[in-house]
Motif scaffolding. Structure first.
Motif, mmCIF file in Angstrom:
data_model
loop_
_atom_site.group_PDB
_atom_site.id
_atom_site.type_symbol
_atom_site.label_atom_id
_atom_site.label_comp_id
_atom_site.label_asym_id
_atom_site.label_seq_id
_atom_site.Cartn_x
_atom_site.Cartn_y
_atom_site.Cartn_z
ATOM 1 N N UNK A 191 -2.684 4.654 10.157
ATOM 2 C CA UNK A 191 -1.282 5.041 10.217
ATOM 3 C C UNK A 191 -0.380 4.203 9.326
ATOM 4 N N UNK A 192 -0.958 3.336 8.512
ATOM 5 C CA UNK A 192 -0.135 2.437 7.709
ATOM 6 C C UNK A 192 -0.663 2.374 6.281
ATOM 7 N N UNK A 193 0.262 2.351 5.315
ATOM 8 C CA UNK A 193 -0.134 2.270 3.911
ATOM 9 C C UNK A 193 1.000 1.659 3.104
ATOM 10 N N UNK A 194 0.654 1.219 1.908
ATOM 11 C CA UNK A 194 1.637 0.704 0.967
ATOM 12 C C UNK A 194 1.555 1.513 -0.314
ATOM 13 N N UNK A 195 2.713 1.979 -0.800
ATOM 14 C CA UNK A 195 2.796 2.697 -2.067
ATOM 15 C C UNK A 195 3.450 1.796 -3.104
ATOM 16 N N UNK A 196 2.776 1.629 -4.232
ATOM 17 C CA UNK A 196 3.323 0.869 -5.348
ATOM 18 C C UNK A 196 3.593 1.847 -6.483
ATOM 19 N N UNK A 197 4.860 1.966 -6.887
ATOM 20 C CA UNK A 197 5.265 2.949 -7.888
ATOM 21 C C UNK A 197 5.865 2.258 -9.105
ATOM 22 N N UNK B 22 10.617 11.364 -18.682
ATOM 23 C CA UNK B 22 10.432 10.404 -17.598
ATOM 24 C C UNK B 22 8.982 10.461 -17.134
ATOM 25 N N UNK B 23 8.405 9.305 -16.798
ATOM 26 C CA UNK B 23 7.041 9.265 -16.265
ATOM 27 C C UNK B 23 6.995 8.291 -15.098
ATOM 28 N N UNK B 24 6.018 8.471 -14.226
ATOM 29 C CA UNK B 24 5.815 7.520 -13.128
ATOM 30 C C UNK B 24 4.357 7.557 -12.686
ATOM 31 N N UNK B 25 3.917 6.448 -12.091
ATOM 32 C CA UNK B 25 2.566 6.347 -11.542
ATOM 33 C C UNK B 25 2.664 5.651 -10.189
ATOM 34 N N UNK B 26 1.978 6.219 -9.194
ATOM 35 C CA UNK B 26 2.013 5.650 -7.842
ATOM 36 C C UNK B 26 0.588 5.432 -7.346
ATOM 37 N N UNK B 27 0.360 4.230 -6.815
ATOM 38 C CA UNK B 27 -0.931 3.886 -6.226
ATOM 39 C C UNK B 27 -0.731 3.662 -4.723
ATOM 40 N N UNK B 28 -1.587 4.297 -3.918
ATOM 41 C CA UNK B 28 -1.490 4.203 -2.467
ATOM 42 C C UNK B 28 -2.595 3.293 -1.943
ATOM 43 N N UNK B 29 -2.220 2.279 -1.159
ATOM 44 C CA UNK B 29 -3.170 1.355 -0.554
ATOM 45 C C UNK B 29 -3.173 1.581 0.955
ATOM 46 N N UNK B 30 -4.288 2.041 1.493
ATOM 47 C CA UNK B 30 -4.384 2.290 2.926
ATOM 48 C C UNK B 30 -4.625 0.978 3.660
ATOM 49 N N UNK B 31 -3.763 0.672 4.625
ATOM 50 C CA UNK B 31 -3.926 -0.524 5.445
ATOM 51 C C UNK B 31 -4.622 -0.204 6.754
ATOM 52 N N UNK B 32 -4.332 0.972 7.288
ATOM 53 C CA UNK B 32 -4.963 1.452 8.515
ATOM 54 C C UNK B 32 -4.795 2.964 8.540
ATOM 55 N N UNK C 4 12.937 0.972 -16.977
ATOM 56 C CA UNK C 4 11.740 0.774 -16.155
ATOM 57 C C UNK C 4 12.106 0.309 -14.749
ATOM 58 N N UNK C 5 11.248 0.622 -13.802
ATOM 59 C CA UNK C 5 11.481 0.157 -12.436
ATOM 60 C C UNK C 5 10.173 0.126 -11.663
ATOM 61 N N UNK C 6 10.114 -0.754 -10.672
ATOM 62 C CA UNK C 6 8.961 -0.875 -9.784
ATOM 63 C C UNK C 6 9.452 -0.746 -8.350
ATOM 64 N N UNK C 7 8.709 0.018 -7.562
ATOM 65 C CA UNK C 7 9.077 0.228 -6.170
ATOM 66 C C UNK C 7 7.894 -0.074 -5.260
#
Length: 776
Positions: free
Chosen positions: A732-738, A720-730, A768-771
């Motif tokens: 105290x706020x962020x979006x994780x795309x996995x 199993x493998x996965x990759x996560x990218x974190x986007x900082x919005x502020x 496969x999956x996207x979160x």
């Protein structure tokens, strides 16, 4: 037995006298909190540099240190946090209370971090113990894009996982019914969903999970193999926070924050935490993944809904009251391997609520904690080939009170009382239309004492004893236990644990079934149960004896742990799998012996995390076979070899990329071979003594081979493998795309082989999956 108990009682008495025969000291106690969230920080080292005095915070962030009068500087160390300091002038017999606040991702004193990580290993026995945090869970590839403790438990040394669909966890030779699963002190009878990648626990609501795989002390009772103790966090004291997560598998959300905000820094207040997740895999598996072929093209018939809520009332002195409730639901269908239409459906529901409390008396360094709760679990399995479904229900209330005294040099005395009650109702039906119907109730009481004494930073001894009372049997089970550790030097340690264990929970799992989705529960029978010698057993209580040892070695930044273990299940009580007539006994007694050797290695530094665990085990049961003769055979979960390798890397200048991979290799599971088939007829069907069996359409029924679990499936392996990218919005706020990919090279791992069609049913193919997760 009496000599063993007397020896342990004497040891407890003598070591307690030694513990309390201290010179007149002062005491520093208090709590350590996260500065941002106000959450208590567990396993934080609280030290007085230049002295041998120190302590480690418990599950409530609490510490208590007794030391001679004088002037000191107090510091805290926690991996990933900055360091708090405080100057203390301590008078004889004085009690000083401190609240300490530390921030995440701050600077740390060089060298303190490394020594801090060793403190837990050097001051606690820790045989067969693994502590898991949400950070650990998220290091693994997220199967289906969703991190879950069920996935991390699979890589714990000694744990065997039986599959993605309907999978269960078997810990060091014990069945699921022999493992106690606790959520904030409440027993959860089925914590894993039918799609075995997910549990009922919300990852981001967890504070920590303690897994005791063997040789656990007397604090825990009524289980003969292992304990998984899940603790949830309290909720943010300062701000509204949470997350919303969406993937093709499920939607989940968490919200936490203050209901009544503290008027001063971490003073009295009220917080809340609510989490919910809803799976829709039964809908999306066909529409989103249908192009990948079976089993997606016909749909994965699994869905679940989990809801958990908690309110925490905190006082200025660190005392608190937690009130919580939960509702977990699981629905699934079993498809015919030829027609792909439902052949059976099943569902289970678990609900309950209660409270836990912590009291920090102002005039004492002791800590008092307790619990009270009620829960209900019921399961229904409707096999369309049978006229009557199988059902099981268990109601449970629990209450407990514990007292903990923190003694010098990381020593500790803890004792407590627990009371619980069970009511079980079971209606179990098999293909031969033979039914077992039972209704039972029992009240349990447990009294325990645990004492841990550290001698000169070299030798640790932890004697404990538990007295467990079972009302339905009018029986008291005395259970002495002992743990030892010797620190040869700063990097090399020896450890040992042993003990007696008992339980009165009986499961309906059948050793000859290749796959069995129905897990019903009953209590120790109040009827005569015969052993393998044909004679009644002395007690229908299930019992076991554990012996486990180990070597811990720290090689630079690599932590090595080698643990051999033995579990002697001296009495196993099972549903009688060979019941033919209604007059036949409902239960049978056997024995079991499980032995194993687990090796783990961990490397964690800067951006790199590596973990490997390899295990050898041999699990055999002894019982009466279908031919009426005594058989010794491998348990259905007897995986002789198991290997897990996990790697994680944090990439990017801002450390906003998380890359991870996991490889699992397992030897074949055993199963009972099919010898033939016959047509099962029912003379006198419909209470008609004149019915003609020659005109009946009987049920095709498998004839099992005499040798139980005499065959083996194929080897299991998966990447199993996965990759996560974190986007900082502020701030105290962020979006994780996995993005995750389960079963990268599309290995066809066998789930089971259908006895009647001889069709192989496989575990999940490439998946496969996207979160997308919004954190705020």
């Amino acid at each position: 037995m009496q000599k063993c108990i007397s020896l342990l009682a004497s040891l407890l008495f003598l070591t307690s006298i030694t513990a309390f025969a201290q010179s007149k000291n002062g005491t520093v106690k208090g709590f350590v909190y996260d500065k941002v969230t106000g959450e208590p920080l567990i396993y934080t080292n609280v030290l007085f540099p230049g002295t041998r005095y120190g302590a480690q915070t418990d599950l409530n962030g609490y510490f208590s240190i007794s030391l001679p009068a004088g002037s000191y500087t107090l510091i805290t160390t926690q991996v990933g946090y900055d360091t708090a300091t405080s100057t203390i002038n301590l008078l004889p017999d004085a009690l000083v209370t401190k609240k300490l606040f530390i921030s995440n991702q701050g600077l740390q004193l060089k060298g303190v971090e490394i020594s801090g990580r060793k403190t837990e290993k050097q001051t606690h026995i820790n045989v067969g113990v693994t502590t898991i945090t949400p950070k650990d869970i998220k290091l693994l590839p997220s199967s289906g894009g969703e991190p879950d403790v069920a996935q991390f438990l699979q890589v714990v040394p000694g744990v065997v996982f039986t599959g993605d669909q309907g999978g269960q966890l078997y810990i060091r030779g014990g069945s699921p019914a022999q493992t106690g699963i606790l959520l904030d002190g409440v027993t959860i009878f089925n914590p894993f969903h039918s799609i075995g990648l997910f549990s009922v626990f919300e990852t981001d609501a967890i504070r920590n999970v303690d897994v005791y795989t063997a040789g656990f002390n007397a604090e825990y009772g009524d289980r003969t193999s292992a304990i998984v103790d899940v603790h949830t966090k309290d909720g943010n004291k300062n701000d509204i926070a949470g997350l919303v997560s969406v993937s093709p598998i499920m939607t989940r959300a968490l919200l936490e924050g203050p209901l009544v905000k503290s008027k001063k820094k971490n003073g009295s207040g009220v917080t809340f935490l609510v989490s919910a997740k809803k799976s829709y895999l039964d809908e999306t598996s066909k529409s989103v993944y249908g192009g990948l072929g079976e089993p997606f093209s016909n749909g994965l018939p699994y869905s679940f809904t989990d809801v958990y809520g908690k309110v925490t009332l905190s006082a200025d002195n660190g005392s608190k009251l937690n009130l919580f409730g939960f509702s977990f639901n699981d629905d699934a269908k079993l498809l015919d391997p030829q027609t792909h239409v439902p052949a059976a459906d099943f569902n289970w529901k678990a609900s309950g609520g209660g409270g836990t409390f912590v009291v920090s008396p102002g005039s004492s360094s002791a800590l008092i904690d307790g619990k009270f709760a009620y829960s209900r679990y019921n399961i229904n399995f409707n096999n369309y080939a049978l006229t009557t479904p199988s059902t099981s229900e268990i109601d449970n209330f629990e209450a407990g009170l514990n007292f903990t005294y923190y003694l010098p040099h990381y020593s500790e005395l803890k004792y407590g009382l627990e009371v619980s009650g069970y009511h079980t109702s079971l209606s179990y039906n098999e293909l031969q239309n033979i039914s077992t119907t039972l209704e039972q109730q029992s009240t349990l009481a447990g009294l325990y004492v645990v004492f841990r004494k550290n001698f000169s930073e070299k030798f640790i001894i932890e004697p404990s004893i538990r007295f467990q009372y079972y009302s339905e049997l009018s029986q008291i089970s005395p259970e002495p236990r002992l743990g030892l550790k010797y620190n040869i030097n700063d990097n090399l340690r020896l450890k040992f644990a042993t003990g007696l264990y008992s339980q009165n929970i009986v499961s309906t799992k059948n050793d000859v079934d290749i796959v069995n989705f129905f897990t019903g529960f009953s209590l120790s029978p109040q009827q005569t149960v015969n052993g393998t010698n044909g004679q009644p057993v002395s007690s229908p209580l299930q019992t076991a004896y554990h012996v486990s040892g180990g070597i811990e070695y720290d090689l630079n930044r690599v932590e090595l742990n080698l643990e051999p273990w033995v579990k002697d299940f001296t009495r196993l009580i099972e549903i009688n799998r060979y019941k033919i007539y209604s007059t036949d006994p409902d239960f049978a007694a056997g024995t079991g012996l499980a032995t194993g050797l687990d090796l783990s290695a961990k490397y964690s530094y800067d951006r790199i995390y590596l973990w490997a665990a390899a295990g050898l085990q041999n699990v055999n049961y002894t019982n009466i076979g279908s031919d009426g003769k005594v058989q010794t055979y491998p348990a259905p979960f007897d995986r002789r070899f198991n290997l897990n390798i996990v790697g994680a890397y944090t990439a990017g200048k801002k450390k906003d990329w998380d890359l991870s991979a996991r490889f699992n290799l397992g030897s074949p599971f055993p199963f009972t071979l099919t010898q033939g088939f016959y047509e099962a007829l029912t003379p006198g069907a419909g209470n008609n003594v004149n019915s003609n069996v020659n005109q009946q359409n009987g049920t095709l029924t498998a004839l099992y081979a005499n040798a139980i679990n005499g065959g083996r499936l194929s080897w299991y392996h998966r990447l199993d493998v996965s990759a996560k990218k974190r986007f900082a919005l502020s701030k105290k706020s962020s979006i994780d795309l996995t993005f995750s990919l389960t079963n990268v090279y599309d290995r066809q791992n066998i789930f089971y082989v259908d006895r009647y069609s001889n069709i192989s049913i496989f575990q999940l193919p490439i998946f496969p999956s996207v979160n997308l997760t919004w954190n705020f």
